[in-house]
Design an enzyme around this catalytic site. Structure first.
Site, mmCIF file in Angstrom:
data_model
loop_
_atom_site.group_PDB
_atom_site.id
_atom_site.type_symbol
_atom_site.label_atom_id
_atom_site.label_comp_id
_atom_site.label_asym_id
_atom_site.label_seq_id
_atom_site.Cartn_x
_atom_site.Cartn_y
_atom_site.Cartn_z
ATOM 1 N N ASN A 52 0.967 -1.618 -0.378
ATOM 2 C CA ASN A 52 0.064 0.130 0.058
ATOM 3 C C ASN A 52 1.124 1.207 -0.009
ATOM 4 O OD1 ASN A 52 -3.163 0.036 0.236
ATOM 5 N ND2 ASN A 52 -2.407 -2.260 1.448
ATOM 6 N N ARG A 75 2.604 -0.619 26.714
ATOM 7 C CA ARG A 75 3.032 -0.080 25.458
ATOM 8 C C ARG A 75 2.265 1.708 25.138
ATOM 9 N NH1 ARG A 75 -0.647 -2.036 21.592
ATOM 10 N NH2 ARG A 75 -0.816 -4.487 22.347
ATOM 11 N N MET A 124 0.254 -2.979 12.516
ATOM 12 C CA MET A 124 0.251 -4.161 12.834
ATOM 13 C C MET A 124 -0.172 -3.699 15.088
ATOM 14 S SD MET A 124 -0.903 -5.755 10.854
ATOM 15 C CE MET A 124 -1.632 -7.250 11.351
ATOM 16 N N ARG A 125 0.065 -2.054 15.397
ATOM 17 C CA ARG A 125 -0.220 -2.367 16.462
ATOM 18 C C ARG A 125 -0.975 -1.105 16.230
ATOM 19 N NH1 ARG A 125 3.041 -3.750 20.143
ATOM 20 N NH2 ARG A 125 2.659 -2.248 21.383
ATOM 21 N N ASN A 166 -6.842 3.944 8.300
ATOM 22 C CA ASN A 166 -6.334 2.440 8.482
ATOM 23 C C ASN A 166 -7.073 2.369 7.455
ATOM 24 O OD1 ASN A 166 -5.265 0.745 9.721
ATOM 25 N ND2 ASN A 166 -7.024 -0.580 10.507
ATOM 26 N N ASP A 200 -8.932 -1.433 14.903
ATOM 27 C CA ASP A 200 -10.069 -1.420 13.384
ATOM 28 C C ASP A 200 -11.419 -0.825 13.840
ATOM 29 O OD1 ASP A 200 -7.499 -2.323 12.570
ATOM 30 O OD2 ASP A 200 -8.170 -4.851 13.294
HETATM 31 C C1 GRF Z 1 -3.275 -5.059 4.360
HETATM 32 O O1 GRF Z 1 -4.490 -5.452 3.169
HETATM 33 C C2 GRF Z 1 -4.057 -4.120 4.635
HETATM 34 O O2 GRF Z 1 -5.527 -3.998 4.472
HETATM 35 C C3 GRF Z 1 -4.056 -4.173 6.114
HETATM 36 O O3 GRF Z 1 -2.602 -4.733 6.054
HETATM 37 C C4 GRF Z 1 -1.923 -5.157 4.837
HETATM 38 C C5 GRF Z 1 -0.828 -4.709 4.471
HETATM 39 O O4 GRF Z 1 -0.516 -4.875 2.901
HETATM 40 N N1 GRF Z 1 -4.402 -3.701 7.443
HETATM 41 P P1 GRF Z 1 0.648 -4.454 2.635
HETATM 42 O O5 GRF Z 1 2.249 -4.274 3.948
HETATM 43 O O6 GRF Z 1 0.265 -2.664 2.424
HETATM 44 O O7 GRF Z 1 1.389 -5.527 1.851
#
Ligand code: GRF
Length: 217
Positions: free
Chosen positions: A14, A65, A90-91, A107, A145
């Site tokens: 992304n 944290r 991932m946090r 996000n 989320d």
């Molecule tokens: C994506 O699928 C996003 O929706 C999720 O983590 C993934 C990240 O993919 N939160 P990348 O690291 O951008 O390839």
């Protein structure tokens, strides 16, 4: 030019899509830093290859944290971002950060929230024999989320039977839709209104309409 900070933990596909859109002049913004909690994140390499500023804050090196978030908050403040983009970060952020940057953190999540917050969304779609799957982009609150939705895109699962194929499809959608939303936030066509606690859209009807037209999902 809006100042964008990207937070990630992994692959960074992304991030790649956002960089490509900035380089193509589609987004009126500049990435002022890419920050990862994972020193091994491929996304960091992608950022370095574009000569972007990078920083690693390895959460394993902090005793709590709160401590990690205090250091991250300080770093973010020093960057004066207009927008903080969580691209596979991932946090969970504590309210210290989400309150300070209220309406400035977004996000992307690979499910049709509020369905399936957290991990393994593709497998859950398969296990539950869902007819639809998709992605959500939302402002970030201190809950996992959660937070006000900005946009979603859904597709029919139909013959897509494996989680790998679902992930592939999800990524294709994400790589179009995330830059599209970021572009419109930078243009101030999308903003979070603190008073009414609503996402406000300008010049684009409802965003899900325009996205569905644009991407024919
Ligand atoms: C994506 O699928 C996003 O929706 C999720 O983590 C993934 C990240 O993919 N939160 P990348 O690291 O951008 O390839």
């Amino acid at each position: 030019m809006k100042r964008i900070v990207v937070l990630l933990s992994g692959n960074g596909s992304n991030l790649r899509a956002i960089i490509d859109n900035i380089n193509a002049g589609n987004i009126n913004g500049v990435i002022v830093a890419v920050i990862s909690n994972n020193p091994q994140a491929l996304g960091l390499k992608r950022a370095e290859s574009e000569n972007l500023e990078t920083a690693v804050l390895n959460h394993l090196e902090y005793d709590s944290r709160n401590h990690f978030d205090a250091v991250l908050l300080e770093k973010l403040i020093s960057l004066s971002p207009d927008l903080i983009v969580l691209a596979g970060f991932m946090r969970i952020l504590t309210s210290k950060i989400t309150d300070y940057f209220d309406g400035k953190i977004i996000n992307i999540h690979p499910s049709l929230l509020p369905l399936y917050p957290g991990l393994n969304t593709h497998q859950k779609v398969i296990d539950n024999k869902d007819k639809k799957h998709g992605i959500s982009i939302h402002y970030v609150s201190s809950e996992l989320d959660a937070g006000p939705l900005i946009a979603q895109a859904a597709f029919d699962v139909k013959e897509i039977k494996t989680k790998e194929l679902l992930e592939e499809k999800i990524h294709i959608i994400e790589h179009s839709m995330f830059p599209f939303v970021i572009k419109n936030i930078c243009l101030e066509n999308i903003r979070w209104d603190k008073k009414s606690k609503k996402v406000i859209f300008k010049n684009m009807g409802t965003i899900n309409d325009s996205i569905q037209k644009k991407y024919e999902i």
